[in-house]
Design a protein around this motif. Structure first.
Motif, PDB file in Angstrom:
ATOM      1  N   SER A  98      -2.344 -22.579  -1.773  1.00  0.00           N
ATOM      2  CA  SER A  98      -3.403 -23.221  -2.570  1.00  0.00           C
ATOM      3  C   SER A  98      -4.599 -22.306  -2.806  1.00  0.00           C
ATOM      4  O   SER A  98      -5.681 -22.782  -3.134  1.00  0.00           O
ATOM      5  CB  SER A  98      -3.872 -24.505  -1.869  1.00  0.00           C
ATOM      6  N   VAL A  99      -4.395 -20.980  -2.657  1.00  0.00           N
ATOM      7  CA  VAL A  99      -5.485 -20.016  -2.874  1.00  0.00           C
ATOM      8  C   VAL A  99      -5.047 -19.040  -3.963  1.00  0.00           C
ATOM      9  O   VAL A  99      -3.853 -18.890  -4.244  1.00  0.00           O
ATOM     10  CB  VAL A  99      -5.828 -19.260  -1.580  1.00  0.00           C
ATOM     11  N   PRO A 100      -5.997 -18.345  -4.591  1.00  0.00           N
ATOM     12  CA  PRO A 100      -5.633 -17.335  -5.586  1.00  0.00           C
ATOM     13  C   PRO A 100      -4.837 -16.194  -4.953  1.00  0.00           C
ATOM     14  O   PRO A 100      -5.163 -15.722  -3.865  1.00  0.00           O
ATOM     15  CB  PRO A 100      -6.982 -16.843  -6.112  1.00  0.00           C
ATOM     16  N   VAL A 101      -3.792 -15.755  -5.656  1.00  0.00           N
ATOM     17  CA  VAL A 101      -2.911 -14.689  -5.167  1.00  0.00           C
ATOM     18  C   VAL A 101      -2.856 -13.565  -6.195  1.00  0.00           C
ATOM     19  O   VAL A 101      -2.614 -13.804  -7.386  1.00  0.00           O
ATOM     20  CB  VAL A 101      -1.487 -15.214  -4.905  1.00  0.00           C
ATOM     21  N   LEU A 102      -3.069 -12.340  -5.724  1.00  0.00           N
ATOM     22  CA  LEU A 102      -2.867 -11.141  -6.536  1.00  0.00           C
ATOM     23  C   LEU A 102      -1.640 -10.414  -6.021  1.00  0.00           C
ATOM     24  O   LEU A 102      -1.576 -10.060  -4.841  1.00  0.00           O
ATOM     25  CB  LEU A 102      -4.087 -10.217  -6.446  1.00  0.00           C
ATOM     26  N   PHE A 103      -0.663 -10.199  -6.899  1.00  0.00           N
ATOM     27  CA  PHE A 103       0.505  -9.390  -6.555  1.00  0.00           C
ATOM     28  C   PHE A 103       0.386  -8.066  -7.290  1.00  0.00           C
ATOM     29  O   PHE A 103       0.230  -8.031  -8.507  1.00  0.00           O
ATOM     30  CB  PHE A 103       1.805 -10.088  -6.946  1.00  0.00           C
ATOM     31  N   VAL A 104       0.440  -6.953  -6.541  1.00  0.00           N
ATOM     32  CA  VAL A 104       0.336  -5.627  -7.141  1.00  0.00           C
ATOM     33  C   VAL A 104       1.642  -4.876  -6.873  1.00  0.00           C
ATOM     34  O   VAL A 104       2.124  -4.831  -5.737  1.00  0.00           O
ATOM     35  CB  VAL A 104      -0.851  -4.823  -6.581  1.00  0.00           C
ATOM     36  N   GLU A 105       2.188  -4.284  -7.934  1.00  0.00           N
ATOM     37  CA  GLU A 105       3.435  -3.533  -7.835  1.00  0.00           C
ATOM     38  C   GLU A 105       3.233  -2.123  -8.373  1.00  0.00           C
ATOM     39  O   GLU A 105       2.341  -1.871  -9.183  1.00  0.00           O
ATOM     40  CB  GLU A 105       4.540  -4.228  -8.631  1.00  0.00           C
ATOM     41  N   GLY A 106       4.081  -1.205  -7.914  1.00  0.00           N
ATOM     42  CA  GLY A 106       4.128   0.137  -8.471  1.00  0.00           C
ATOM     43  C   GLY A 106       5.196   0.200  -9.544  1.00  0.00           C
ATOM     44  O   GLY A 106       6.336  -0.237  -9.322  1.00  0.00           O
ATOM     45  N   ALA A 107       4.860   0.742 -10.698  1.00  0.00           N
ATOM     46  CA  ALA A 107       5.810   0.775 -11.807  1.00  0.00           C
ATOM     47  C   ALA A 107       7.040   1.618 -11.492  1.00  0.00           C
ATOM     48  O   ALA A 107       8.107   1.408 -12.067  1.00  0.00           O
ATOM     49  CB  ALA A 107       5.122   1.314 -13.064  1.00  0.00           C
ATOM     50  N   GLN A 108       6.909   2.573 -10.567  1.00  0.00           N
ATOM     51  CA  GLN A 108       8.020   3.470 -10.244  1.00  0.00           C
ATOM     52  C   GLN A 108       8.785   3.037  -8.987  1.00  0.00           C
ATOM     53  O   GLN A 108       9.609   3.799  -8.484  1.00  0.00           O
ATOM     54  CB  GLN A 108       7.477   4.890 -10.033  1.00  0.00           C
ATOM     55  N   THR A 109       8.547   1.837  -8.509  1.00  0.00           N
ATOM     56  CA  THR A 109       9.231   1.409  -7.287  1.00  0.00           C
ATOM     57  C   THR A 109      10.739   1.312  -7.518  1.00  0.00           C
ATOM     58  O   THR A 109      11.203   0.919  -8.593  1.00  0.00           O
ATOM     59  CB  THR A 109       8.679   0.067  -6.788  1.00  0.00           C
ATOM     60  N   LEU A 110      11.481   1.683  -6.506  1.00  0.00           N
ATOM     61  CA  LEU A 110      12.946   1.600  -6.550  1.00  0.00           C
ATOM     62  C   LEU A 110      13.460   0.467  -5.685  1.00  0.00           C
ATOM     63  O   LEU A 110      14.646   0.414  -5.352  1.00  0.00           O
ATOM     64  CB  LEU A 110      13.552   2.932  -6.083  1.00  0.00           C
ATOM     65  N   TYR A 111      12.582  -0.463  -5.345  1.00  0.00           N
ATOM     66  CA  TYR A 111      12.907  -1.508  -4.375  1.00  0.00           C
ATOM     67  C   TYR A 111      14.194  -2.241  -4.719  1.00  0.00           C
ATOM     68  O   TYR A 111      15.078  -2.432  -3.881  1.00  0.00           O
ATOM     69  CB  TYR A 111      11.740  -2.496  -4.289  1.00  0.00           C
ATOM     70  N   PHE A 112      14.344  -2.669  -5.963  1.00  0.00           N
ATOM     71  CA  PHE A 112      15.463  -3.550  -6.296  1.00  0.00           C
ATOM     72  C   PHE A 112      16.802  -2.817  -6.357  1.00  0.00           C
ATOM     73  O   PHE A 112      17.851  -3.452  -6.332  1.00  0.00           O
ATOM     74  CB  PHE A 112      15.174  -4.278  -7.615  1.00  0.00           C
ATOM     75  N   PHE A 113      16.772  -1.484  -6.394  1.00  0.00           N
ATOM     76  CA  PHE A 113      18.013  -0.731  -6.338  1.00  0.00           C
ATOM     77  C   PHE A 113      18.691  -0.852  -4.977  1.00  0.00           C
ATOM     78  O   PHE A 113      19.876  -0.544  -4.833  1.00  0.00           O
ATOM     79  CB  PHE A 113      17.758   0.739  -6.663  1.00  0.00           C
ATOM     80  N   GLU A 155      -0.307  -7.512 -11.301  1.00  0.00           N
ATOM     81  CA  GLU A 155      -0.875  -6.303 -11.876  1.00  0.00           C
ATOM     82  C   GLU A 155      -0.022  -5.109 -11.448  1.00  0.00           C
ATOM     83  O   GLU A 155       0.521  -5.087 -10.338  1.00  0.00           O
ATOM     84  CB  GLU A 155      -2.337  -6.139 -11.454  1.00  0.00           C
ATOM     85  N   THR A 156       0.107  -4.127 -12.346  1.00  0.00           N
ATOM     86  CA  THR A 156       1.007  -3.002 -12.139  1.00  0.00           C
ATOM     87  C   THR A 156       0.239  -1.690 -12.169  1.00  0.00           C
ATOM     88  O   THR A 156      -0.617  -1.483 -13.029  1.00  0.00           O
ATOM     89  CB  THR A 156       2.090  -2.982 -13.236  1.00  0.00           C
ATOM     90  N   ILE A 157       0.553  -0.807 -11.231  1.00  0.00           N
ATOM     91  CA  ILE A 157      -0.005   0.548 -11.203  1.00  0.00           C
ATOM     92  C   ILE A 157       1.090   1.500 -11.678  1.00  0.00           C
ATOM     93  O   ILE A 157       2.171   1.557 -11.080  1.00  0.00           O
ATOM     94  CB  ILE A 157      -0.500   0.911  -9.793  1.00  0.00           C
ATOM     95  N   GLN A 158       0.818   2.227 -12.739  1.00  0.00           N
ATOM     96  CA  GLN A 158       1.867   2.976 -13.426  1.00  0.00           C
ATOM     97  C   GLN A 158       2.420   4.135 -12.597  1.00  0.00           C
ATOM     98  O   GLN A 158       3.628   4.261 -12.433  1.00  0.00           O
ATOM     99  CB  GLN A 158       1.342   3.481 -14.771  1.00  0.00           C
ATOM    100  N   GLU A 159       1.573   4.993 -12.093  1.00  0.00           N
ATOM    101  CA  GLU A 159       2.045   6.199 -11.394  1.00  0.00           C
ATOM    102  C   GLU A 159       2.137   5.959  -9.893  1.00  0.00           C
ATOM    103  O   GLU A 159       1.510   6.651  -9.088  1.00  0.00           O
ATOM    104  CB  GLU A 159       1.121   7.376 -11.711  1.00  0.00           C
ATOM    105  N   ALA A 160       2.910   4.958  -9.505  1.00  0.00           N
ATOM    106  CA  ALA A 160       3.038   4.621  -8.087  1.00  0.00           C
ATOM    107  C   ALA A 160       4.401   4.002  -7.830  1.00  0.00           C
ATOM    108  O   ALA A 160       4.986   3.340  -8.701  1.00  0.00           O
ATOM    109  CB  ALA A 160       1.940   3.648  -7.660  1.00  0.00           C
ATOM    110  N   HIS A 176      -0.303   2.207  -1.889  1.00  0.00           N
ATOM    111  CA  HIS A 176      -1.574   2.488  -1.211  1.00  0.00           C
ATOM    112  C   HIS A 176      -1.689   3.950  -0.801  1.00  0.00           C
ATOM    113  O   HIS A 176      -2.782   4.413  -0.460  1.00  0.00           O
ATOM    114  CB  HIS A 176      -1.767   1.566  -0.008  1.00  0.00           C
ATOM    115  N   HIS A 177      -0.578   4.694  -0.818  1.00  0.00           N
ATOM    116  CA  HIS A 177      -0.593   6.139  -0.609  1.00  0.00           C
ATOM    117  C   HIS A 177      -0.635   6.877  -1.942  1.00  0.00           C
ATOM    118  O   HIS A 177      -1.315   7.887  -2.080  1.00  0.00           O
ATOM    119  CB  HIS A 177       0.655   6.591   0.151  1.00  0.00           C
ATOM    120  N   ASP A 178       0.125   6.366  -2.912  1.00  0.00           N
ATOM    121  CA  ASP A 178       0.280   7.067  -4.184  1.00  0.00           C
ATOM    122  C   ASP A 178      -0.987   7.037  -5.025  1.00  0.00           C
ATOM    123  O   ASP A 178      -1.372   8.055  -5.614  1.00  0.00           O
ATOM    124  CB  ASP A 178       1.429   6.449  -4.987  1.00  0.00           C
ATOM    125  N   GLN A 179      -1.617   5.879  -5.117  1.00  0.00           N
ATOM    126  CA  GLN A 179      -2.786   5.700  -5.973  1.00  0.00           C
ATOM    127  C   GLN A 179      -3.841   4.849  -5.266  1.00  0.00           C
ATOM    128  O   GLN A 179      -4.145   3.729  -5.679  1.00  0.00           O
ATOM    129  CB  GLN A 179      -2.389   5.042  -7.302  1.00  0.00           C
TER     130      GLN A 179
END
Length: 307
Positions: free
Chosen positions: A239-254, A278-283, A288-291
């Motif tokens: 019941s609170v605001p949620v921010l999800f941040v992803e890296g555009a270059q993540t290989l997680y789903f592979f 929200e998406t961070i392109q070069e990460a 949190h290490h990349d950008q």
């Protein structure tokens, strides 16, 4: 050359459910207010709380963040937190530990909560049952897992029983430079200076070798299935605001051989009443290490400061 933190954390220890828990602390915890609450951060699997240092250095330079109290914990059996008795780990214990830490550090006010990867999955479930203790939630690439079927349970238990028969082992290293190289092999985007600094927190010297600060028992799988319908029920109760941040270059789903997709995760996330992505392109996954500067901007804008 190793990284030199602009705002070094201090180490504190807290008794949590019978374990000596290690905390990385920035700022004066007594300065937390309902409008500018304590930020609690939790790391992912095979990581440590020190992993957030680069991002904290960027956050500290934003308006309103110079003195705001921040805590990053080392999960049980990681970093400098005590290793529990037993031969395996259960996911529910992370929620129990987090509940105790928040009660101890901020008994009177809700906190802002951030989790990365495994920690992101923990904080989503935790907020589903303790939304009153959270003001805002940040999930960094805590995507969850593929759906499982009931008929998978027996084989899961067979594997677990087989695995707990013998202890797991961690590879050790000849030098901190070798540890840094191991971190960069996993994440080629990790800068040399970041890798050298982080290696000294990610591992320790023992008998002339460098040993990872992680209980090898973490490598053993849990016997329980990942029940998506239960996870969805948790999400619906946030019941609170949620921010999800992803890296555009993540290989997680592979990792899941087409058994789980980003689209399926986003369908689950739609169940959260108030969320943004929200998406961070070069990460990649270790965004949190990349950008760290760009990530700090996303987090800072979402969390405040509050007027």
């Amino acid at each position: 050359m190793s990284y030199s933190p602009r705002y070094p954390a201090r180490s504190e220890f807290l008794s949590v459910r019978g374990l000596r828990y290690h905390l990385h602390v920035w700022g004066d915890l007594s300065l937390a207010t309902p409008e500018q609450p304590l930020l609690v951060m939790v790391h992912g699997w095979m990581d440590v709380g020190a992993s957030f240092q680069f991002m904290v250095d960027e956050l500290r330079q934003r308006p309103g963040w110079a003195e705001r109290p921040i805590v990053a914990l080392d999960w049980r059996g990681f970093g400098l937190t005590e290793v529990p008795q037993g031969d395996c780990y259960f996911f529910a214990d992370y929620l129990g530990d987090l509940d105790a830490v928040i009660d101890a550090l901020s008994p009177d006010h809700p906190v802002d909560l951030l989790g990365h990867s495994m920690g992101g999955n923990v904080v989503m479930l935790y907020t589903g049952v303790r939304s009153s203790r959270i003001r805002k939630l940040v999930n960094l690439e805590g995507f969850g897992m593929p759906a499982t079927q009931a008929d998978e349970a027996p084989d899961r238990y067979v594997k677990w029983l087989d695995d707990i028969r013998s202890p797991s082992r961690m590879k050790d290293y000849a030098s901190v430079e070798e540890v840094a190289a191991r971190l960069q092999a996993t994440n080629p985007r990790l800068r040399n200076e970041f890798a050298l600094w982080l290696a000294a927190s990610w591992a320790r010297q023992e008998n002339g070798r460098w040993v990872i600060n992680a209980d090898p028992a973490h490598k053993k799988p849990q016997p329980f299935l990942y029940r998506v319908e239960e996870v969805k029920a948790f999400f619906q109760r946030i019941s609170v605001p949620v921010l999800f941040v992803e890296g555009a270059q993540t290989l997680y789903f592979f990792l899941f051989n087409a058994k789980y997709s980003r689209e399926e995760f986003l369908e689950r996330l739609q169940l959260v009443p108030d969320f943004r992505v929200e998406t961070i392109q070069e990460a990649g996954h270790m965004l949190h290490h990349d950008q760290p500067a760009e990530l700090a901007a996303h987090i800072g804008d979402f969390l405040g400061p509050v007027a």
